[in-house]
Design a protein around this motif. Structure first.
Motif, PDB file in Angstrom:
ATOM      1  N   TYR A 108       0.855  -1.194   0.000  1.00 35.20           N
ATOM      2  CA  TYR A 108       0.000   0.000   0.000  1.00 35.20           C
ATOM      3  C   TYR A 108       0.885   1.237   0.000  1.00 35.20           C
ATOM      4  O   TYR A 108       1.913   1.280   0.677  1.00 35.20           O
ATOM      5  CB  TYR A 108      -0.919   0.002   1.222  1.00 35.20           C
ATOM      6  CG  TYR A 108      -1.909   1.149   1.236  1.00 35.20           C
ATOM      7  CD1 TYR A 108      -2.787   1.360   0.166  1.00 35.20           C
ATOM      8  CD2 TYR A 108      -1.952   2.031   2.310  1.00 35.20           C
ATOM      9  CE1 TYR A 108      -3.681   2.419   0.176  1.00 35.20           C
ATOM     10  CE2 TYR A 108      -2.854   3.086   2.332  1.00 35.20           C
ATOM     11  CZ  TYR A 108      -3.713   3.283   1.253  1.00 35.20           C
ATOM     12  OH  TYR A 108      -4.592   4.332   1.254  1.00 35.20           O
ATOM     13  N   ARG A 109       0.461   2.239  -0.727  1.00 29.43           N
ATOM     14  CA  ARG A 109       1.316   3.407  -0.964  1.00 29.43           C
ATOM     15  C   ARG A 109       1.603   4.218   0.304  1.00 29.43           C
ATOM     16  O   ARG A 109       2.598   4.947   0.354  1.00 29.43           O
ATOM     17  CB  ARG A 109       0.686   4.307  -2.028  1.00 29.43           C
ATOM     18  CG  ARG A 109      -0.659   4.897  -1.673  1.00 29.43           C
ATOM     19  CD  ARG A 109      -1.286   5.629  -2.869  1.00 29.43           C
ATOM     20  NE  ARG A 109      -2.604   6.203  -2.554  1.00 29.43           N
ATOM     21  CZ  ARG A 109      -3.739   5.516  -2.580  1.00 29.43           C
ATOM     22  NH1 ARG A 109      -3.720   4.218  -2.894  1.00 29.43           N
ATOM     23  NH2 ARG A 109      -4.878   6.110  -2.299  1.00 29.43           N
ATOM     24  N   HIS A 110       0.756   4.138   1.332  1.00 29.55           N
ATOM     25  CA  HIS A 110       0.986   4.907   2.559  1.00 29.55           C
ATOM     26  C   HIS A 110       1.539   4.059   3.701  1.00 29.55           C
ATOM     27  O   HIS A 110       1.695   4.563   4.820  1.00 29.55           O
ATOM     28  CB  HIS A 110      -0.318   5.567   3.015  1.00 29.55           C
ATOM     29  CG  HIS A 110      -0.823   6.625   2.082  1.00 29.55           C
ATOM     30  ND1 HIS A 110      -0.052   7.682   1.654  1.00 29.55           N
ATOM     31  CD2 HIS A 110      -2.042   6.785   1.489  1.00 29.55           C
ATOM     32  CE1 HIS A 110      -0.759   8.457   0.846  1.00 29.55           C
ATOM     33  NE2 HIS A 110      -1.962   7.926   0.721  1.00 29.55           N
TER      34      HIS A 110
ATOM     35  N   VAL B 130      -8.602  -3.820 -10.632  1.00 30.39           N
ATOM     36  CA  VAL B 130      -7.431  -2.968 -10.450  1.00 30.39           C
ATOM     37  C   VAL B 130      -7.806  -1.707  -9.680  1.00 30.39           C
ATOM     38  O   VAL B 130      -7.189  -1.371  -8.662  1.00 30.39           O
ATOM     39  CB  VAL B 130      -6.789  -2.606 -11.802  1.00 30.39           C
ATOM     40  CG1 VAL B 130      -5.683  -1.561 -11.622  1.00 30.39           C
ATOM     41  CG2 VAL B 130      -6.222  -3.849 -12.470  1.00 30.39           C
ATOM     42  N   ALA B 131      -8.815  -1.013 -10.136  1.00 33.08           N
ATOM     43  CA  ALA B 131      -9.215   0.236  -9.499  1.00 33.08           C
ATOM     44  C   ALA B 131      -9.700   0.040  -8.068  1.00 33.08           C
ATOM     45  O   ALA B 131      -9.551   0.926  -7.218  1.00 33.08           O
ATOM     46  CB  ALA B 131     -10.299   0.923 -10.327  1.00 33.08           C
TER      47      ALA B 131
ATOM     48  N   TYR C 105      -0.147  -0.341  -9.140  1.00 36.39           N
ATOM     49  CA  TYR C 105      -0.685   0.513 -10.196  1.00 36.39           C
ATOM     50  C   TYR C 105      -1.077   1.856  -9.587  1.00 36.39           C
ATOM     51  O   TYR C 105      -1.554   1.905  -8.451  1.00 36.39           O
ATOM     52  CB  TYR C 105      -1.931  -0.139 -10.832  1.00 36.39           C
ATOM     53  CG  TYR C 105      -1.707  -1.548 -11.320  1.00 36.39           C
ATOM     54  CD1 TYR C 105      -1.121  -1.799 -12.552  1.00 36.39           C
ATOM     55  CD2 TYR C 105      -2.063  -2.646 -10.522  1.00 36.39           C
ATOM     56  CE1 TYR C 105      -0.905  -3.095 -12.996  1.00 36.39           C
ATOM     57  CE2 TYR C 105      -1.846  -3.944 -10.956  1.00 36.39           C
ATOM     58  CZ  TYR C 105      -1.265  -4.161 -12.188  1.00 36.39           C
ATOM     59  OH  TYR C 105      -1.049  -5.449 -12.612  1.00 36.39           O
ATOM     60  N   ASP C 106      -0.877   2.931 -10.335  1.00 31.20           N
ATOM     61  CA  ASP C 106      -1.406   4.213  -9.880  1.00 31.20           C
ATOM     62  C   ASP C 106      -2.898   4.080  -9.598  1.00 31.20           C
ATOM     63  O   ASP C 106      -3.610   3.361 -10.316  1.00 31.20           O
ATOM     64  CB  ASP C 106      -1.188   5.277 -10.960  1.00 31.20           C
ATOM     65  CG  ASP C 106       0.169   5.958 -10.827  1.00 31.20           C
ATOM     66  OD1 ASP C 106       0.888   5.687  -9.856  1.00 31.20           O
ATOM     67  OD2 ASP C 106       0.503   6.779 -11.708  1.00 31.20           O
ATOM     68  N   PRO C 107      -3.408   4.787  -8.588  1.00 34.74           N
ATOM     69  CA  PRO C 107      -4.821   4.652  -8.236  1.00 34.74           C
ATOM     70  C   PRO C 107      -5.783   4.976  -9.371  1.00 34.74           C
ATOM     71  O   PRO C 107      -6.928   4.509  -9.361  1.00 34.74           O
ATOM     72  CB  PRO C 107      -4.980   5.645  -7.074  1.00 34.74           C
ATOM     73  CG  PRO C 107      -3.620   5.748  -6.472  1.00 34.74           C
ATOM     74  CD  PRO C 107      -2.665   5.619  -7.619  1.00 34.74           C
ATOM     75  N   SER C 108      -5.355   5.757 -10.352  1.00 39.06           N
ATOM     76  CA  SER C 108      -6.257   6.150 -11.434  1.00 39.06           C
ATOM     77  C   SER C 108      -6.335   5.126 -12.565  1.00 39.06           C
ATOM     78  O   SER C 108      -7.138   5.261 -13.486  1.00 39.06           O
ATOM     79  CB  SER C 108      -5.799   7.487 -12.021  1.00 39.06           C
ATOM     80  OG  SER C 108      -4.498   7.364 -12.585  1.00 39.06           O
ATOM     81  N   ILE C 109      -5.509   4.084 -12.495  1.00 37.50           N
ATOM     82  CA  ILE C 109      -5.434   3.108 -13.586  1.00 37.50           C
ATOM     83  C   ILE C 109      -6.538   2.059 -13.441  1.00 37.50           C
ATOM     84  O   ILE C 109      -6.837   1.601 -12.338  1.00 37.50           O
ATOM     85  CB  ILE C 109      -4.042   2.454 -13.617  1.00 37.50           C
ATOM     86  CG1 ILE C 109      -2.990   3.495 -14.003  1.00 37.50           C
ATOM     87  CG2 ILE C 109      -3.996   1.287 -14.599  1.00 37.50           C
ATOM     88  CD1 ILE C 109      -1.564   2.981 -13.962  1.00 37.50           C
ATOM     89  N   THR C 110      -7.112   1.672 -14.574  1.00 34.60           N
ATOM     90  CA  THR C 110      -8.210   0.707 -14.571  1.00 34.60           C
ATOM     91  C   THR C 110      -7.767  -0.657 -15.087  1.00 34.60           C
ATOM     92  O   THR C 110      -6.704  -0.801 -15.703  1.00 34.60           O
ATOM     93  CB  THR C 110      -9.361   1.201 -15.457  1.00 34.60           C
ATOM     94  OG1 THR C 110      -8.915   1.229 -16.827  1.00 34.60           O
ATOM     95  CG2 THR C 110      -9.820   2.591 -15.037  1.00 34.60           C
TER      96      THR C 110
ATOM     97  N   LEU D 238       0.660   5.385 -19.992  1.00 33.23           N
ATOM     98  CA  LEU D 238       1.092   4.359 -19.044  1.00 33.23           C
ATOM     99  C   LEU D 238       2.570   4.060 -19.227  1.00 33.23           C
ATOM    100  O   LEU D 238       3.050   3.875 -20.350  1.00 33.23           O
ATOM    101  CB  LEU D 238       0.279   3.078 -19.234  1.00 33.23           C
ATOM    102  CG  LEU D 238      -1.211   3.156 -18.898  1.00 33.23           C
ATOM    103  CD1 LEU D 238      -1.857   1.790 -19.047  1.00 33.23           C
ATOM    104  CD2 LEU D 238      -1.435   3.694 -17.499  1.00 33.23           C
ATOM    105  N   VAL D 239       3.302   4.012 -18.099  1.00 27.87           N
ATOM    106  CA  VAL D 239       4.743   3.778 -18.107  1.00 27.87           C
ATOM    107  C   VAL D 239       5.085   2.810 -16.974  1.00 27.87           C
ATOM    108  O   VAL D 239       4.527   2.916 -15.870  1.00 27.87           O
ATOM    109  CB  VAL D 239       5.528   5.093 -17.912  1.00 27.87           C
ATOM    110  CG1 VAL D 239       7.026   4.831 -17.890  1.00 27.87           C
ATOM    111  CG2 VAL D 239       5.174   6.099 -18.999  1.00 27.87           C
TER     112      VAL D 239
END
Length: 681
Positions: free
Chosen positions: A86-88, A183-184, A191-196, A231-232
């Motif tokens: 988790y990112r945090h 994913v979302a 994955y970035d939170p905005s990616i589906t 996407l990268v």
């Protein structure tokens, strides 16, 4: 693949390193002449144990150095799994540990004790989501109390990193439920939170797949992010994402390479170092080939981004490390399975076109763990089967290991309460007490050595993560479980000298599996919840399918007695036939890439829970104080050095408690400080 044990009686879990299952054992406590205290702590739904390292003192100094360097390399990547989960996580851990070490106020209040339990749960799960259910762990103290503690200790935690502890955001680390954007809706930091989901599908459809017939594990060692709307992949490597921790891993691996036991082992370590430096998945495959074929030496290791269970799409590997010392006697006893792997393949109830004509070298050994880190700690596998890349396994073979000292620690820390409560009769209890341990060991070995190595995918059919998608892991684990179950009731095991009474061992195995799959594993989830963890799902769909298909012949009988439910097997041979039928069908799904059939099986039998049974199980289980999940502190390896700084010996000591080891790790192996600052700011 790796199996991680969980504590209900006679759990016959499936899998080794693409099996990331963690098991605990509620079994008869084994008598021991050695006064070793296996118990460390218990809190919430968790108990903490210790394990010993048999044979360590008999190693040469060079071998001890190798073990020491490899364990230091593994621990150096500890922060990675926290950030992956988790990112945090790192920012939250950093703040809570600061409070824990600096707060001087009243530590006898209910709020403070709730804070301590919450921190321990986070340590155990490597983050704010439960290690098994993937649900966010809810604190039993208020946001106002946490603000008070932060102010009292001059500690900073604000914004989303603070709020997420108490709100309903990012409630599920991994969400594979049907009908959602997996994913979302998953909080895991791959994955970035905005990616589906659709964006991930499209990206990896076009991504580099490797040489023809030798596909790389696409996406294994990277995070997928959006930059300027595109996407990268941010690769985990030296100089890339997680570079600070990876540089420490490399430093210790280079020291390990200098004391390698032989030239091939040194070459293998060199390839692992190159992989960490470059991030090349082609190099990872070269490393995996060398590692799988490096079978000499007393020391071995697992290190890298390996298991993909934490990725709802099955691409991204979680960081883990396990350092191993051979258990020579047990390895000799169990090697008979790998030596007869072709017989098991030839006699499996698979369609002929789905059988391998030649099963390539499956190396099976019992090892003793010397140290674990990342996704393997504190909640540990009991066995591992690697590498995961299917073509490497087929062409070059694989290694299956059983973690002997971990299993031994479980066996010495168990009990008989749940067994007696949920077993149908005294005969079932007696079978478990006498044959349950060997049944577990054999099921693990058969699952890993024979199960994961068996069967083949039809020409032109993609890998399971592409064809079976979010059902790939549970189908594979169930398929390997079924191989084990099918052969546990086979006289061949006695012919090979593995058991004294194949029928009684088989009966104990079947009793335990059905009892767990239909009832006792439900102690791990909250009433009303679906089953989501892949191994739990597979155990239920295997058991529930067999129960339903055998109803006409009363193969498994549901019994109600004194208001309690039991499941009794009336015909073990017919149950074996049912396991064989289901095995053939799950292999067909994998071989032909039949997504619809996999979805129907899993959703129809594996996810939904009989609420009346679940409520009853929770009520009956409430009498037991033993926690349903277990994990371990690691022994501490202490390097003794001379005046020149050269290591003269390595000693093994045991940590006093769980919290002291977690704080020591945070102090010595906290290399991703940038991730903490980013989350705080």
């Amino acid at each position: 693949m790796n199996i991680k044990l969980m504590a209900v009686s006679a759990l016959l879990l499936g899998a080794f390193v693409s099996c990331n299952e963690k098991k605990e054992v509620d079994k008869p406590v084994l008598e021991t002449e050695q006064a070793f205290d296996y118990s460390v702590d218990q809190f919430a739904d968790i108990k903490i144990l210790r394990y010993q390292i048999p044979g360590f003192d008999e190693l040469s100094l060079k071998e001890k150095k190798l073990v020491y360097y490899l364990t230091q390399a593994g621990l150096s990547g500890r922060d990675i799994i926290w950030d992956q989960n988790y990112r945090h996580n790192l920012a939250i851990r950093n703040a809570l540990e600061s409070i824990y070490t600096n707060y001087t106020g009243d530590k006898n209040t209910a709020d403070w004790m709730a804070f301590e339990v919450y921190l321990k749960r986070l340590w155990f799960s490597n983050g704010i989501h439960h290690h098994y259910s993937n649900d966010k762990i809810k604190p039993e103290f208020s946001s106002e109390y946490l603000k008070f503690l932060l102010a009292e200790t001059d500690t900073e935690l604000q914004g989303e990193a603070f709020d997420v502890i108490f709100n309903d955001k990012d409630n599920k680390k991994v969400n594979k439920k049907k009908g959602v954007d997996i994913v979302a809706s998953s909080a895991v930091n791959f994955y970035d939170p905005s990616i589906t989901d659709a964006e991930v599908e499209a990206f990896y459809k076009k991504a580099y797949k490797g040489p023809k017939g030798q596909p790389v594990e696409t996406g294994l060692n990277s995070k997928l992010v959006k930059e300027n709307g595109q996407l990268v992949e941010k690769v985990w490597k030296s100089g890339g994402l997680y570079g600070e921790a990876i540089d420490e891993i490399i430093k210790w691996l280079e020291k390990a390479q200098e004391v390698a036991e032989n030239e091939k082992q040194a070459k293998t370590l060199g390839l692992l170092i190159e992989y960490y430096k470059t991030g090349s998945l082609d190099t990872w495959d070269q490393y995996c080939i060398e590692w799988a074929t490096t079978t000499s030496g007393n020391i071995d290791w697992i290190n890298g981004f390996i298991e993909v269970y934490n990725d709802p799409k099955g691409y991204k590997g979680s960081y883990e490390s396990i350092v191993q010392i051979k258990d020579f006697e047990m390895s000799r006893q169990m090697s008979v399975l790998s030596e007869n792997a072709q017989w098991f393949e030839d006699n499996a109830p698979l369609l002929q076109e789905h059988k391998k004509k030649e099963v390539v070298g499956v190396s099976y050994k019992t090892v003793n763990v010397a140290g674990e880190a990342g996704d393997a700690s504190p909640s540990t596998p009991i066995g591992v089967n690697l590498p995961n890349n299917n073509w490497i396994r087929q062409q070059h073979g694989s290694k299956s290991v059983s973690l002997g000292n971990i299993i031994n620690a479980y066996n010495h820390a168990g009990g008989t309460g749940r067994l007696k409560e949920f077993a149908n009769d005294e005969e079932e209890v007696a079978l478990e007490k006498q044959y349950g341990e060997i049944a577990d060991k054999l099921h693990t070995a058969l699952h890993e050595v024979i199960g994961h190595a068996s069967g083949q995918i039809n020409p032109g059919i993609g890998q399971p993560k592409e064809t079976l998608k979010n059902y790939a892991s549970t189908i594979e684990e169930g398929r390997a479980d079924l191989i084990g179950l099918y052969y546990l009731m086979d006289p061949k095991l006695q012919e090979l000298g593995l058991v004294d009474d194949w029928e009684k061992v088989g009966k104990a195995a079947y009793d335990g599996y059905i009892r767990n799959g239909l009832m006792t594993q439900l102690i791990r989830i909250n009433l009303g919840d679906d089953i989501e963890e892949d191994h739990m799902v597979n155990r239920q769909w295997v058991s529930a399918w067999a129960y339903e298909k055998g109803k006409a012949d009363n193969v498994i009988e549901k019994i109600t007695r004194d208001g309690k439910t039991y499941f009794n097997i009336n015909d073990y041979q017919k149950l074996r036939e049912l396991f064989g039928q289901l095995l053939q069908e799950t292999q067909r799904m994998k071989s032909e890439g039949d997504f619809k059939a996999a979805q129907d099986l899993v959703e129809g039998y594996g996810v939904k829970v009989d609420q009346a049974i679940h409520a009853e199980v929770l009520e009956r289980n409430s009498q037991f104080s033993s926690a349903p999940y277990s994990g371990f502190v690691n022994p501490v390896l202490v390097a003794e050095v001379d005046d020149a700084g050269e290591i003269t010996d390595v000693k093994v000591t045991q940590p006093d408690n769980f919290e002291s080891q977690m704080l020591e790790y945070a102090d010595k192996f906290h290399f991703l400080k940038a991730q903490v600052l980013e989350a705080v700011n």
